[in-house]
Motif scaffolding. Structure first.
Motif, short mmCIF file in Angstrom:
data_model
loop_
_atom_site.label_atom_id
_atom_site.label_comp_id
_atom_site.label_asym_id
_atom_site.label_seq_id
_atom_site.Cartn_x
_atom_site.Cartn_y
_atom_site.Cartn_z
N ARG A 140 13.75 -23.49 89.89
CA ARG A 140 14.14 -22.34 89.06
C ARG A 140 13.39 -22.50 87.74
O ARG A 140 13.53 -23.52 87.08
CB ARG A 140 15.66 -22.31 88.84
CG ARG A 140 16.40 -22.05 90.14
CD ARG A 140 17.90 -21.89 89.99
NE ARG A 140 18.51 -21.77 91.31
CZ ARG A 140 19.81 -21.79 91.56
NH1 ARG A 140 20.67 -21.92 90.57
NH2 ARG A 140 20.26 -21.67 92.80
N VAL A 149 17.38 -34.45 83.96
CA VAL A 149 17.66 -33.90 85.29
C VAL A 149 18.85 -32.94 85.29
O VAL A 149 19.15 -32.32 86.30
CB VAL A 149 17.91 -35.02 86.31
CG1 VAL A 149 16.69 -35.92 86.41
CG2 VAL A 149 19.15 -35.85 85.95
N GLY A 152 16.97 -29.12 85.18
CA GLY A 152 15.57 -29.27 85.53
C GLY A 152 15.01 -27.94 85.97
O GLY A 152 15.74 -26.94 86.07
N PHE A 155 14.82 -29.31 91.15
CA PHE A 155 16.04 -30.13 91.25
C PHE A 155 16.50 -30.17 92.71
O PHE A 155 16.15 -29.30 93.52
CB PHE A 155 17.14 -29.59 90.34
CG PHE A 155 17.57 -28.18 90.64
CD1 PHE A 155 16.86 -27.09 90.13
CD2 PHE A 155 18.68 -27.93 91.44
CE1 PHE A 155 17.25 -25.79 90.43
CE2 PHE A 155 19.08 -26.63 91.72
CZ PHE A 155 18.36 -25.55 91.22
N MET A 157 19.27 -29.96 95.56
CA MET A 157 20.57 -29.32 95.79
C MET A 157 20.98 -29.50 97.25
O MET A 157 20.13 -29.48 98.14
CB MET A 157 20.46 -27.81 95.52
CG MET A 157 21.79 -27.08 95.51
SD MET A 157 21.64 -25.29 95.83
CE MET A 157 20.89 -24.70 94.34
N TYR A 161 25.79 -23.00 104.23
CA TYR A 161 26.00 -21.58 104.47
C TYR A 161 26.91 -21.42 105.68
O TYR A 161 26.62 -21.99 106.75
CB TYR A 161 24.64 -20.90 104.73
CG TYR A 161 23.66 -21.16 103.60
CD1 TYR A 161 23.57 -20.28 102.53
CD2 TYR A 161 22.88 -22.33 103.58
CE1 TYR A 161 22.69 -20.53 101.47
CE2 TYR A 161 22.01 -22.59 102.53
CZ TYR A 161 21.92 -21.69 101.48
OH TYR A 161 21.06 -21.95 100.43
N ILE A 202 23.93 -15.09 92.90
CA ILE A 202 24.23 -15.37 94.31
C ILE A 202 25.12 -14.25 94.86
O ILE A 202 24.95 -13.79 95.98
CB ILE A 202 24.92 -16.74 94.49
CG1 ILE A 202 24.10 -17.87 93.85
CG2 ILE A 202 25.21 -17.03 95.97
CD1 ILE A 202 22.75 -18.12 94.45
N GLN A 286 29.07 -25.36 93.09
CA GLN A 286 29.69 -24.04 93.10
C GLN A 286 29.80 -23.54 94.53
O GLN A 286 28.87 -23.73 95.33
CB GLN A 286 28.89 -23.05 92.23
CG GLN A 286 29.61 -21.71 92.07
CD GLN A 286 29.08 -20.86 90.92
OE1 GLN A 286 28.13 -21.24 90.23
NE2 GLN A 286 29.69 -19.70 90.71
N PHE A 288 30.84 -20.11 97.03
CA PHE A 288 30.88 -18.64 96.97
C PHE A 288 31.35 -18.08 98.30
O PHE A 288 30.91 -18.54 99.36
CB PHE A 288 29.48 -18.05 96.76
CG PHE A 288 28.76 -18.51 95.52
CD1 PHE A 288 28.70 -17.71 94.39
CD2 PHE A 288 28.09 -19.74 95.50
CE1 PHE A 288 28.00 -18.12 93.26
CE2 PHE A 288 27.39 -20.15 94.37
CZ PHE A 288 27.35 -19.33 93.25
N SER A 316 28.19 -19.23 100.56
CA SER A 316 27.26 -20.35 100.37
C SER A 316 27.87 -21.32 99.37
O SER A 316 28.72 -20.96 98.54
CB SER A 316 25.88 -19.87 99.94
OG SER A 316 25.89 -19.39 98.62
N HIS A 317 27.42 -22.56 99.45
CA HIS A 317 28.13 -23.66 98.79
C HIS A 317 27.12 -24.69 98.33
O HIS A 317 26.38 -25.23 99.16
CB HIS A 317 29.12 -24.27 99.78
CG HIS A 317 29.88 -23.22 100.56
ND1 HIS A 317 30.99 -22.59 100.07
CD2 HIS A 317 29.61 -22.62 101.75
CE1 HIS A 317 31.41 -21.67 100.93
NE2 HIS A 317 30.59 -21.67 101.96
N GLY A 318 27.08 -24.96 97.04
CA GLY A 318 26.03 -25.84 96.52
C GLY A 318 26.56 -27.02 95.72
O GLY A 318 27.56 -26.91 95.00
N GLY A 320 24.86 -29.88 93.02
CA GLY A 320 23.66 -30.25 92.26
C GLY A 320 23.45 -31.76 92.35
O GLY A 320 23.90 -32.51 91.48
#
Ligand code: P5A
Length: 445
Positions: A140, A149, A152, A155, A157, A161, A202, A286, A288, A316-318, A320
């Motif tokens: 990004r 970091v 960044g 990065f 992740m 999904y 998102i 995060q 969603f 979706s689910h992230g 970091g």
């Protein structure tokens, strides 16, 4: 690992450009090297920690029934034109064109690509539920990459999904992710609090961010202090049990905890005054639920039980992963350096030889080293010809949770010194007892 043969380029001086403690300590401890703004090489010790976090995330995702895979970092712009996000994503997206003039991009996230995979291979509701995830580098083009970091441009992740037939099933997938994330962060030695947040680019209006409280955090957070008393602990969890996952979500999200994006002053003021907290936090994940946002735009339908096509329900689910290394240090350090929680430490124990070249001290250190490796533990043996003060400073800086100090004086009495990095407390023990004590601590994790 013997330090004399390792690559641990520690810095004596504080790097001038590092504004927060985790960035400073990661540079000083030789964990990362900046290659361009917001882009880092992970030097061996930093890479070790990153891998440990990845492993915890993998184990907990597989435990929750989610399936690992790997998608590429480069994506075709055409997929993003289908969802409409190619134009929406703006300057944060790094756009590239290949030698044929085709529009490509370095993926900032993978909703489009996974929806494309799904629509190519799944056509019946009988193949649901399905949750796929990968751990992959993202890009990004942040306007202000900073704090090492933590923010960044490139990065790492973990992004997962879920694909479900009904809203209820998709909400269960959401709950499963929340539970698996709570477990993952706790295994890393972190408290990350789920807070109601905003969907941003998102999408979806049902979303929680996971925040680690820290003064240097970029998000302003408002919460009931009672949320900080909640721990997941070692409770048994059945990820297929819809009611159990729902009740854990309720337990962890029913007290007021919100980021500034969704903060509601009137609701906040209903909390007893002595429990109201305004603080800062680091967003380490995060989740969603966004329903059919991508499946409708990209034609990802399945044949339902009545034979009619239905757009699939998604979220979706992230996590970091690379940011977590910084967040862990923000939450675990003192003025001498890092203090790794046992679950993520790059080496389990440090061995410091006070008199390198002394036959007895060398032999005792070699024996300790062998005992640890035979037990499947990973020691870092400082076998350099350096003064004791320098060796201690390095060990304190790199933050291994346990240190064993070996010197001729102790050996005369048959003891070595075992020191806890966090408490600073030392005790003298025969070498085999020191090994047994350290091994028992890791076996209990
Ligand atoms: C969820 C998975 C998403 O991208 N799509 C796939 C959804 N969510 S997110 O919140 O935008 O990002 C997930 C986590 O990635 C970390 N993160 C970053 N880490 C370091 N530097 C960055 N610039 C950066 N941007 C996001 C955060 O931990 C975030 O929660």
């Amino acid at each position: 690992m013997r330090l004399s043969r390792y690559f641990l380029p520690v810095l004596k001086e504080n790097p001038a450009d590092a504004q927060i403690v985790s960035h400073r300590l990661m540079l000083r401890a030789g964990m990362i090297k900046q290659q361009a703004a917001g882009i880092y090489s992970w030097l061996p010790m930093g890479f070790k920690v990153l891998r440990k976090l990845e492993n915890i995330v993998h184990e907990e995702q597989v435990r929750a029934g989610h399936i690992p895979m790997l998608m590429p970092t480069l994506q075709s712009a055409d997929l993003w034109r289908e969802s409409g996000r190619y134009d929406d994503y703006g300057e944060e997206m790094l756009r590239i064109s290949d030698r044929h003039g085709r529009d490509m991009l370095y993926g900032p996230t993978n909703e489009e690509m996974i929806t494309d995979i799904f629509r190519s291979h799944v056509s019946s509701y009988k193949d649901l539920p399905l949750t796929l995830y990968h751990i992959q580098w993202k890009f990004r083009d942040e306007i202000r990459p900073r704090f090492g970091v933590m923010r960044g441009r490139e990065f790492l992740m973990k992004d997962g999904y879920n694909f479900d037939l009904t809203v209820e099933d998709a909400l269960h997938a959401y709950n499963r992710h929340l539970v698996s994330y709570l477990r993952s962060y706790e295994r890393m030695g972190l408290q990350a609090i789920p807070m109601r947040a905003d969907g941003g680019p998102i999408g979806g209006d049902y979303t929680h961010e996971f925040l680690v409280l820290a003064e240097t955090g970029e998000s302003e957070v408002f919460y009931d202090s009672a949320v900080t008393d909640l721990t997941f602990g070692d409770r048994e969890i059945d990820y297929d049990d819809v009611a159990q996952c729902q009740s854990i979500l309720e337990e962890f999200t029913s007290k007021y905890a919100r980021t500034d994006e969704t903060h509601d002053e009137a609701l906040f003021n209903q909390i007893p005054e002595e429990r109201r907290r305004v603080a800062r936090g680091i967003e380490v994940g995060q989740i969603f639920y966004f329903g059919t946002k991508y499946s409708e735009a990209m034609g990802a339908t399945v044949q339902g039980p009545d034979g009619k096509p239905v757009p699939v329900q998604m979220g979706s689910h992230g996590i970091g992963v690379s940011r977590l290394v910084g967040a862990l240090i923000e939450a675990n350090h003192d003025d001498k350096g890092i203090i790794w929680p046992e679950g993520v430490t790059p080496f389990h124990v440090g061995i410091v030889n006070l008199k390198q070249g002394d036959d007895e001290a060398d032999a005792a250190c070699d024996a300790l080293y062998k005992s640890f490796t035979a037990l499947g533990l990973d020691p870092l043996y400082d076998d350099r010809n350096e003064r004791a003060g320098g060796k201690f400073a390095t060990m304190d800086l790199i933050g291994l949770p346990w240190r064993i100090t070996v010197g001729p004086r102790g050996l005369k009495n048959g003891v070595v010194e075992l020191t806890c990095r966090r408490s600073g407390v030392s005790e003298e023990l025969p070498p085999e007892q020191a090994v047994a004590k350290v091994a028992a601590i890791y076996a209990a994790l």
